[in-house]
Scaffold this motif. Structure first.
Motif, PDB file in Angstrom:
ATOM      1  N   ALA A  81     -12.516  -2.381 -18.661  1.00  0.00           N
ATOM      2  CA  ALA A  81     -12.727  -1.821 -19.999  1.00  0.00           C
ATOM      3  C   ALA A  81     -11.656  -2.277 -20.972  1.00  0.00           C
ATOM      4  CB  ALA A  81     -12.772  -0.299 -19.924  1.00  0.00           C
ATOM      5  N   SER A  82     -10.426  -2.362 -20.507  1.00  0.00           N
ATOM      6  CA  SER A  82      -9.345  -2.806 -21.381  1.00  0.00           C
ATOM      7  C   SER A  82      -9.548  -4.258 -21.817  1.00  0.00           C
ATOM      8  CB  SER A  82      -8.009  -2.655 -20.653  1.00  0.00           C
ATOM      9  OG  SER A  82      -6.945  -3.102 -21.467  1.00  0.00           O
ATOM     10  N   SER A  83      -9.939  -5.113 -20.883  1.00  0.00           N
ATOM     11  CA  SER A  83     -10.177  -6.525 -21.219  1.00  0.00           C
ATOM     12  C   SER A  83     -11.361  -6.685 -22.152  1.00  0.00           C
ATOM     13  CB  SER A  83     -10.414  -7.324 -19.938  1.00  0.00           C
ATOM     14  OG  SER A  83      -9.306  -7.230 -19.064  1.00  0.00           O
ATOM     15  N   ILE A  84     -12.433  -5.929 -21.898  1.00  0.00           N
ATOM     16  CA  ILE A  84     -13.631  -6.014 -22.741  1.00  0.00           C
ATOM     17  C   ILE A  84     -13.332  -5.521 -24.148  1.00  0.00           C
ATOM     18  CG2 ILE A  84     -15.951  -5.084 -23.076  1.00  0.00           C
ATOM     19  CD1 ILE A  84     -16.268  -5.088 -20.050  1.00  0.00           C
ATOM     20  N   ALA A  85     -12.556  -4.441 -24.250  1.00  0.00           N
ATOM     21  CA  ALA A  85     -12.217  -3.903 -25.577  1.00  0.00           C
ATOM     22  C   ALA A  85     -11.418  -4.914 -26.397  1.00  0.00           C
ATOM     23  CB  ALA A  85     -11.440  -2.604 -25.424  1.00  0.00           C
ATOM     24  N   LYS A  86     -10.511  -5.614 -25.741  1.00  0.00           N
ATOM     25  CA  LYS A  86      -9.721  -6.618 -26.455  1.00  0.00           C
ATOM     26  C   LYS A  86     -10.581  -7.812 -26.854  1.00  0.00           C
ATOM     27  CE  LYS A  86      -5.506  -5.189 -24.088  1.00  0.00           C
ATOM     28  NZ  LYS A  86      -4.502  -5.499 -23.036  1.00  0.00           N
ATOM     29  N   LEU A  87     -11.508  -8.218 -25.977  1.00  0.00           N
ATOM     30  CA  LEU A  87     -12.434  -9.296 -26.331  1.00  0.00           C
ATOM     31  C   LEU A  87     -13.330  -8.877 -27.492  1.00  0.00           C
ATOM     32  CD1 LEU A  87     -13.560 -10.723 -22.859  1.00  0.00           C
ATOM     33  CD2 LEU A  87     -12.222 -11.899 -24.612  1.00  0.00           C
ATOM     34  N   TRP A  88     -13.741  -7.618 -27.483  1.00  0.00           N
ATOM     35  CA  TRP A  88     -14.586  -7.120 -28.580  1.00  0.00           C
ATOM     36  C   TRP A  88     -13.826  -7.184 -29.907  1.00  0.00           C
ATOM     37  CZ3 TRP A  88     -14.271  -3.385 -32.289  1.00  0.00           C
ATOM     38  CH2 TRP A  88     -15.456  -3.073 -32.963  1.00  0.00           C
ATOM     39  N   ASN A  89     -12.555  -6.821 -29.895  1.00  0.00           N
ATOM     40  CA  ASN A  89     -11.756  -6.873 -31.128  1.00  0.00           C
ATOM     41  C   ASN A  89     -11.661  -8.298 -31.671  1.00  0.00           C
ATOM     42  OD1 ASN A  89     -11.125  -4.107 -31.265  1.00  0.00           O
ATOM     43  ND2 ASN A  89      -9.443  -4.352 -29.800  1.00  0.00           N
ATOM     44  N   VAL A  90     -11.464  -9.271 -30.769  1.00  0.00           N
ATOM     45  CA  VAL A  90     -11.320 -10.657 -31.208  1.00  0.00           C
ATOM     46  C   VAL A  90     -12.646 -11.191 -31.755  1.00  0.00           C
ATOM     47  CG1 VAL A  90     -10.839 -13.010 -30.438  1.00  0.00           C
ATOM     48  CG2 VAL A  90      -9.413 -11.121 -29.627  1.00  0.00           C
ATOM     49  N   THR A  91     -13.736 -10.988 -31.018  1.00  0.00           N
ATOM     50  CA  THR A  91     -15.040 -11.499 -31.465  1.00  0.00           C
ATOM     51  C   THR A  91     -15.509 -10.793 -32.736  1.00  0.00           C
ATOM     52  OG1 THR A  91     -16.118  -9.954 -29.916  1.00  0.00           O
ATOM     53  CG2 THR A  91     -15.771 -12.228 -29.173  1.00  0.00           C
ATOM     54  N   ASN A  92     -15.236  -9.504 -32.846  1.00  0.00           N
ATOM     55  CA  ASN A  92     -15.606  -8.785 -34.069  1.00  0.00           C
ATOM     56  C   ASN A  92     -14.808  -9.291 -35.259  1.00  0.00           C
ATOM     57  OD1 ASN A  92     -16.904  -6.366 -35.475  1.00  0.00           O
ATOM     58  ND2 ASN A  92     -14.738  -5.914 -35.745  1.00  0.00           N
ATOM     59  N   HIS A  93     -13.545  -9.643 -35.039  1.00  0.00           N
ATOM     60  CA  HIS A  93     -12.716 -10.210 -36.110  1.00  0.00           C
ATOM     61  C   HIS A  93     -13.317 -11.518 -36.628  1.00  0.00           C
ATOM     62  CE1 HIS A  93      -8.877 -11.052 -38.210  1.00  0.00           C
ATOM     63  NE2 HIS A  93      -9.174 -12.317 -37.940  1.00  0.00           N
ATOM     64  N   PHE A  94     -13.705 -12.398 -35.715  1.00  0.00           N
ATOM     65  CA  PHE A  94     -14.263 -13.685 -36.125  1.00  0.00           C
ATOM     66  C   PHE A  94     -15.617 -13.515 -36.833  1.00  0.00           C
ATOM     67  CE2 PHE A  94     -11.381 -15.666 -32.920  1.00  0.00           C
ATOM     68  CZ  PHE A  94     -10.765 -16.553 -33.785  1.00  0.00           C
ATOM     69  N   THR A  95     -16.483 -12.656 -36.307  1.00  0.00           N
ATOM     70  CA  THR A  95     -17.786 -12.452 -36.947  1.00  0.00           C
ATOM     71  C   THR A  95     -17.623 -11.883 -38.356  1.00  0.00           C
ATOM     72  OG1 THR A  95     -17.966 -10.260 -35.896  1.00  0.00           O
ATOM     73  CG2 THR A  95     -18.977 -12.111 -34.755  1.00  0.00           C
ATOM     74  N   THR A  96     -16.680 -10.966 -38.512  1.00  0.00           N
ATOM     75  CA  THR A  96     -16.465 -10.360 -39.832  1.00  0.00           C
ATOM     76  C   THR A  96     -15.942 -11.379 -40.829  1.00  0.00           C
ATOM     77  OG1 THR A  96     -15.996  -8.204 -38.807  1.00  0.00           O
ATOM     78  CG2 THR A  96     -15.255  -8.544 -41.071  1.00  0.00           C
ATOM     79  N   TRP A  97     -14.978 -12.189 -40.428  1.00  0.00           N
ATOM     80  CA  TRP A  97     -14.376 -13.132 -41.374  1.00  0.00           C
ATOM     81  C   TRP A  97     -15.272 -14.329 -41.647  1.00  0.00           C
ATOM     82  CZ3 TRP A  97     -10.599 -12.776 -44.751  1.00  0.00           C
ATOM     83  CH2 TRP A  97      -9.698 -11.723 -44.633  1.00  0.00           C
ATOM     84  N   PHE A  98     -16.060 -14.771 -40.672  1.00  0.00           N
ATOM     85  CA  PHE A  98     -17.018 -15.845 -40.957  1.00  0.00           C
ATOM     86  C   PHE A  98     -18.107 -15.346 -41.907  1.00  0.00           C
ATOM     87  CE2 PHE A  98     -15.656 -18.122 -36.940  1.00  0.00           C
ATOM     88  CZ  PHE A  98     -15.186 -19.233 -37.606  1.00  0.00           C
ATOM     89  N   ALA A  99     -18.549 -14.104 -41.723  1.00  0.00           N
ATOM     90  CA  ALA A  99     -19.529 -13.531 -42.650  1.00  0.00           C
ATOM     91  C   ALA A  99     -18.930 -13.377 -44.043  1.00  0.00           C
ATOM     92  CB  ALA A  99     -20.011 -12.178 -42.125  1.00  0.00           C
ATOM     93  N   THR A 100     -17.654 -12.995 -44.118  1.00  0.00           N
ATOM     94  CA  THR A 100     -16.978 -12.884 -45.415  1.00  0.00           C
ATOM     95  C   THR A 100     -16.862 -14.249 -46.088  1.00  0.00           C
ATOM     96  OG1 THR A 100     -15.699 -10.980 -44.628  1.00  0.00           O
ATOM     97  CG2 THR A 100     -14.854 -12.165 -46.539  1.00  0.00           C
ATOM     98  N   SER A 101     -16.483 -15.273 -45.324  1.00  0.00           N
ATOM     99  CA  SER A 101     -16.378 -16.633 -45.877  1.00  0.00           C
ATOM    100  C   SER A 101     -17.728 -17.131 -46.367  1.00  0.00           C
ATOM    101  CB  SER A 101     -15.816 -17.578 -44.814  1.00  0.00           C
ATOM    102  OG  SER A 101     -14.549 -17.157 -44.369  1.00  0.00           O
ATOM    103  N   LEU A 102     -18.778 -16.800 -45.632  1.00  0.00           N
ATOM    104  CA  LEU A 102     -20.122 -17.229 -46.048  1.00  0.00           C
ATOM    105  C   LEU A 102     -20.544 -16.555 -47.346  1.00  0.00           C
ATOM    106  CD1 LEU A 102     -22.514 -19.010 -45.075  1.00  0.00           C
ATOM    107  CD2 LEU A 102     -23.463 -16.937 -44.036  1.00  0.00           C
TER     108      LEU A 102
END
Length: 323
Positions: A81-102
């Protein structure tokens, strides 16, 4: 134990994520094939492809998390769960900023304003988007370091069943609450940028549509219809993005305050509405992606008719294919 509530959540989660995967994989494949064919790719297509890849990664992490949470909540729970939560934070960061850039890229390309600042940004559009992505990498580094402790605390609380009162009486956990507040404030940056750019783009489209309707062109002109369609796309994007941002900000606090509630797992379904539904808005709003999607559906319809004349008929008028 695998309860009926857990099975319902798992089914809904899988359906939602599979639908989102189909849209994002389609965008990624079409843009990659276009790049191989033409040996060049535009900035918008590059961001679209990166956004699709980041969302595919995000949805895979969420799908794996759903199986771990429901099917095996006790087997290696803390580490997984700890590893998945950290992966979720990283992937959510990228999806949010790529959507913002778009959204910023579309605003600078499509909107029409005479303000000197807007014209200055428009002339340096590529540099603005590139600088924004570099800035997001800097925020990612600080964000990961900031959320490591928060994630470990939340996961530990779930694994040990530690009470909320004990959590808040522990002086070391007060820093986690402060870090969470700071994280929420940092998350406001892409939200405000997207909200401002999409709102200004919507105003520009509304003003331009009114000028077309007041002129000799008329409300039935193709250009007017295209602008009205674009306004609907922008509003849909805004609606989904606001929902996603709101639930993303509320989720950590709900985990801290109501971590024993079983209904909170359904709250996670709302977090996936934006990465699952937005790709289809992008497909409908992009001429190349829309035409490719219609060709694929037309091919599937013809294939089904040849394989079984009584198969389900997918009704797509031929006029759609000529548009």
């Amino acid at each position: 134990m695998f309860t009926e509530l857990g099975s319902m959540y798992l089914v809904l989660s899988v359906v939602e994520l599979v639908v989102g995967m189909l849209g994002n994989v389609f965008i990624g494949v079409v843009n990659c094939l276009e790049w191989v064919k033409d040996r060049k790719v535009s900035l918008a297509d590059s961001i679209l492809t990166c956004l699709a890849v980041s969302r595919i990664s995000y949805l895979l992490v969420v799908l794996f998390d759903s199986f771990i949470t429901i099917l095996s909540p006790h087997f290696g729970f803390y580490t997984a769960a700890s590893s998945i939560a950290k992966l979720w934070n990283v992937t959510n960061h990228f999806t949010t900023w790529f959507a913002t850039s778009l959204s910023i890229l579309y605003f600078l390309k499509i909107a029409h304003f005479s303000h000197p600042l807007f014209l200055w940004l428009k002339w340096r559009m590529n540099r603005v988007v590139f600088g924004l992505l570099v800035f997001s990498l800097f925020l990612l580094t600080s964000d990961v370091l900031l959320l490591d402790r928060i994630t470990d605390s939340i996961v530990f609380m779930y694994a040990t069943g530690k009470s909320n009162l004990t959590l808040y009486l522990d002086e070391s956990k007060i820093l986690d609450v402060k870090s969470l507040i700071f994280h929420c404030l940092v998350s406001l940056i892409p939200f405000v940028l997207s909200l401002a750019s999409l709102f200004l783009l919507f105003l520009s489209l509304v003003r331009h549509t009114r000028n077309l309707e007041l002129g000799s062109v008329g409300s039935g002109d193709a250009s007017t219809k295209a602008h009205k369609k674009a306004m609907k796309m922008v509003l849909s994007f805004l609606f989904l993005f606001i929902i996603h941002f709101s639930f993303t900000q509320v989720a950590p606090w709900l985990f801290l305050l109501f971590h024993k509630s079983k209904l909170i797992i359904f709250f996670m379904l709302a977090l996936n509405i934006f990465p699952s539904g937005h790709p289809f808005i992008l497909i409908l709003g992009n001429g190349k992606l829309r035409q490719t999607a219609l060709r694929v559906l037309w091919y599937l319809k013809c294939h089904l008719k040849r394989a079984n004349p009584l198969a389900f008929y997918i009704g797509f008028p031929e006029s759609f294919m000529r548009k």
